[in-house]
Design a protein around this motif. Structure first.
Motif, short mmCIF file in Angstrom:
data_model
loop_
_atom_site.label_atom_id
_atom_site.label_comp_id
_atom_site.label_asym_id
_atom_site.label_seq_id
_atom_site.Cartn_x
_atom_site.Cartn_y
_atom_site.Cartn_z
N THR A 256 0.82 -1.22 0.00
CA THR A 256 0.00 0.00 0.00
C THR A 256 0.85 1.26 0.00
OG1 THR A 256 -0.12 -0.10 2.41
CG2 THR A 256 -1.91 -1.13 1.18
N LEU A 257 2.16 1.09 0.14
CA LEU A 257 3.07 2.24 0.16
C LEU A 257 4.42 1.80 -0.39
CD1 LEU A 257 3.05 5.25 1.30
CD2 LEU A 257 4.34 4.32 3.22
N ILE B 268 4.51 -2.60 3.03
CA ILE B 268 5.41 -1.56 2.52
C ILE B 268 6.44 -2.19 1.59
CG2 ILE B 268 6.82 0.43 3.16
CD1 ILE B 268 4.12 0.41 4.56
N ASP C 185 1.98 6.48 -2.29
CA ASP C 185 0.91 5.54 -1.97
C ASP C 185 0.17 5.09 -3.23
OD1 ASP C 185 -0.84 7.55 -2.68
OD2 ASP C 185 -1.46 8.03 -0.63
N LYS C 186 -0.88 4.30 -3.06
CA LYS C 186 -1.60 3.75 -4.21
C LYS C 186 -2.28 4.82 -5.04
CE LYS C 186 -4.08 0.79 -1.91
NZ LYS C 186 -5.05 -0.32 -1.62
N THR D 129 6.67 10.59 5.62
CA THR D 129 6.90 9.21 5.17
C THR D 129 6.88 8.26 6.36
OG1 THR D 129 8.20 9.91 3.26
CG2 THR D 129 8.55 7.67 4.05
N GLN E 83 3.32 7.72 7.45
CA GLN E 83 2.59 6.83 6.54
C GLN E 83 3.04 5.38 6.70
OE1 GLN E 83 -0.05 7.48 4.50
NE2 GLN E 83 0.00 9.43 5.62
N LYS F 130 0.38 2.54 7.63
CA LYS F 130 0.12 1.46 6.68
C LYS F 130 0.50 0.09 7.23
CE LYS F 130 -1.34 3.91 3.10
NZ LYS F 130 -1.39 5.26 3.69
#
Length: 651
Positions: free
Chosen positions: A308-309, A336, A367-368, A378, A381, A385
């Motif tokens: 997802t990241l 990740i 991200d997506k 970052t 996130q 995630k």
């Protein structure tokens, strides 16, 4: 002479065949490499069970270790050493410096069990079990999964990308040997003892303890206890299960059957009885019985189908590489994807607006939805995630905390070193694997496979002999009352057997497992409780045994063993009883704010039944039985006086 020769010859053949069979099995299991997942989880949960027991010992420190709680403190340094042990248990949980931690833990168990009052007055079989499990963990690769040590190995070579590391595997021996000896031997020994107990032969082995007020938890299981057919089915199933486990648990078709029966058995013990530490300790071993395919299936189910990241980092920065390895290590759901900016950023159009130099200045992420993050954003996130670290991500994003983090990040990012290097570079010395498992089961087994198999076979046979010695000594000779010590020939053998039992108990946890049998419950027709009169003249129950006769939390585990198995027995010894009344009143009095010199404690007795046959609603019958005050206890200037009947057993 001919008969003796034939017997000797046949026995030699049998021993050789058994030895060769064990060697062949060892070779087969040693050659089979399997995922290390369950070994890591086993280590983690063993550490948790140990840590909760240390917290328990800290709470009951004065009750367990003081001759007279709070008054005569014999071991004032006990809390300090318990805290040290707690640190070691935490190391085990997190898999940090595993070999050091597990050796230290093993020593702590041996020292506390053998050199304090833990075993003499407060042992219910749990300590020997944990000692035995700790012994096997010395030689298990517990650091191969879910461990900080696994991360330490990786960050010692930071320029090696995590994708190049193979998934950790171990020999299947690491699974089968602990289960065989710690569970298989225990169950078989326990089953032998159970055959001598009438209530077990009647199929009521699990029912009887669950109807005794001292033994039950706060969960009322009457809806199950009052079903005679169900209880007998459970009782006989346990007998069959324990007798056959050692022979069939490794069978692929039967493994799941033994797994679910064992889980049900020990989950039932944990929930229904107040010896939860033993139940939890046993449950940890069933992690090793879960089929390997199940772990793989759970992994596929829990891990993200797509990252997802995507995080981009400077591959020439040792700090950045270590950061990536750390985050990847804790990204257990594979949410990740970390890519070095030099080789991969050009493949992402969303990053086209950023120059090469800019990308290398900070840690960037995408991200997506093609949203770009940098620096502390970052990190936030990444935490969000990774799912289970979502709360940390939210905390890091809070005003004030974020500003402090950004200031710290900027200072580090602007001063970090960069090195033109590849995976061959050694920024620091590579961390070596010096664990016993690696040295014995990988290095030595690879160099000398035949010698390894033969030596391990001899060790297994030696442990089997130790267990057979215990089982035969207590499970047969003692139970059948063969009076071996009365014979001048067998007396030295009996002494040698006792010495072996002491050795096996102390270092390997091999001991008789004769818990809750007929010699414990026969005549167990009375229980005791303690009340006190407060300053207003009102009689109140000490927070120890309640009106039903149940031992209240947290007086479970080894405290329950002290009171229900040693102080109050079918034949009560007044000296022993007075010792523990003294300890309980001296401990709980100050705990609840009583002035011992101004408090009168009342000893109450309740008649109960412990039948070897099924009785409807026996638990509630025992709960509702009336109490009678049989004596008083008083403290004066740190001295205790008793006014109790000379023979409580006759009441």
């Amino acid at each position: 002479t001919t008969l003796r020769s034939q017997l000797y010859y046949n026995s030699r053949i049998f021993i050789n065949e058994m030895f060769n069979f064990i060697i062949a099995k060892i070779v087969e299991l040693q050659s089979k490499q399997v995922p290390a997942t369950a070994i890591g989880l086993f280590r983690l949960f063993y550490g948790l069970v140990t840590l909760q027991e240390i917290f328990f010992l800290l709470y009951f420190n004065h009750l367990i270790f003081d001759p007279i709680p709070y008054i005569d403190v014999e071991f004032p340094m006990i809390p300090f050493f318990l805290c040290l042990w707690g640190v070691i248990a935490s190391f085990i949980i997190f898999g940090y410096r595993y070999q050091f931690a597990i050796i230290s833990n093993y020593i702590f168990w041996i020292v506390f069990v053998n050199f304090t009052s833990m075993q003499r007055d407060f042992d219910g079989g749990f300590d020997s079990f944990m000692t035995g499990a700790g012994f096997f963990l010395l030689f298990m690769p517990g650091d191969r999964a879910f461990s900080i040590d696994n991360l330490r190995y990786k960050i010692s070579t930071p320029f090696t990308h995590y994708n190049t590391y193979p998934k950790p595997t171990v020999s299947s021996l690491a699974y089968y040997l602990p289960v065989l000896i710690c569970l298989g031997f225990l169950y078989f020994d326990s089953a032998v003892h159970k055959l001598f107990a009438e209530h077990w032969r009647n199929g009521l082995g699990s029912w009887l303890p669950s109807t005794q007020p001292y033994y039950v938890s706060a969960i009322d299981m009457s809806f199950l206890l009052n079903n005679e057919l169900l209880q007998k089915t459970i009782g006989y199933t346990i007998l069959i299960f324990q007798f056959t486990f050692i022979f069939f648990f490794s069978n692929r078709r039967l493994r799941c059957v033994y797994l679910f029966i064992g889980l049900g058995l020990h989950l039932g013990i944990t929930l229904s009885l107040n010896i939860y530490p033993f139940g939890m300790g046993m449950l940890t071993f069933y992690i090793l019985l879960v089929p390997f395919s199940w772990w793989r299936a759970m992994g596929k189910l829990l891990t993200a189908k797509q990252p997802t990241l995507t995080v981009f980092y400077d591959k020439q920065c040792p700090l950045c590489n270590r950061t990536v390895l750390i985050f990847n290590h804790f990204d257990i759901f594979s949410c990740i994807d970390f890519k070095n900016a030099q080789d991969h950023a050009a493949h992402y159009p969303a990053l086209a607006a950023l120059s090469h130099e800019t990308l290398l200045t900070d840690l960037y992420a995408l991200d997506k939805n093609n949203r770009i993050y940098s620096g502390v954003s970052t990190y936030i996130q990444i935490l969000l995630k990774m799912r289970y670290l979502y709360p940390l991500g939210m905390i890091l994003s809070l005003p004030g905390i974020r500003q402090i983090a950004e200031k710290k990040y900027r200072a580090i990012a602007d001063s970090r070193a960069r090195i033109s290097c590849s995976s061959e570079c050694l920024v620091s010395p590579k961390l070596q694997d010096n664990n016993l498992y690696h040295q014995i089961f990988e290095c030595f087994a690879t160099r000398k496979p035949k010698a390894f198999s033969r030596k391990l076979a001899k060790i297994v046979i030696a442990l089997l002999v130790l267990q057979l010695n215990t089982t035969i000594h207590y499970g047969l000779i003692y139970r059948l009352d063969l009076a071996a010590k009365n014979s001048p020939i067998s007396a030295p053998i009996a002494e040698a057997s006792n010495s072996l039992i002491m050795l096996s108990l102390t270092f390997f946890g091999i001991t008789p497992h004769a818990l809750y049998l007929h010699d414990h419950f026969a005549g167990y027709d009375h229980i005791l409780a303690i009340t006190y009169t407060d300053q207003n003249g009102t009689e109140r129950w000490l927070p120890f045994v309640n009106q039903q006769g149940r031992l209240l939390a947290p007086n479970w585990g080894r405290v329950h063993s002290m009171w229900a198995n040693i102080a109050v027995t079918p034949t009560i010894n007044n000296t022993r009883l007075q010792k523990f009344i003294m300890k309980v009143t001296a401990f709980w009095g100050p705990k609840i704010g009583l002035n011992l010199d101004n408090t009168v404690f009342h000893i109450k007795l309740k008649k109960i039944n412990a039948p070897a046959y099924w009785v409807h609603d026996q638990l509630h019958q025992n709960f509702s039985s009336p109490w009678t005050t049989i004596g008083t206890v008083k403290w004066t200037d740190k001295l205790i006086s008793f006014d109790l009947p000379d023979n409580i057993n006759s009441l």
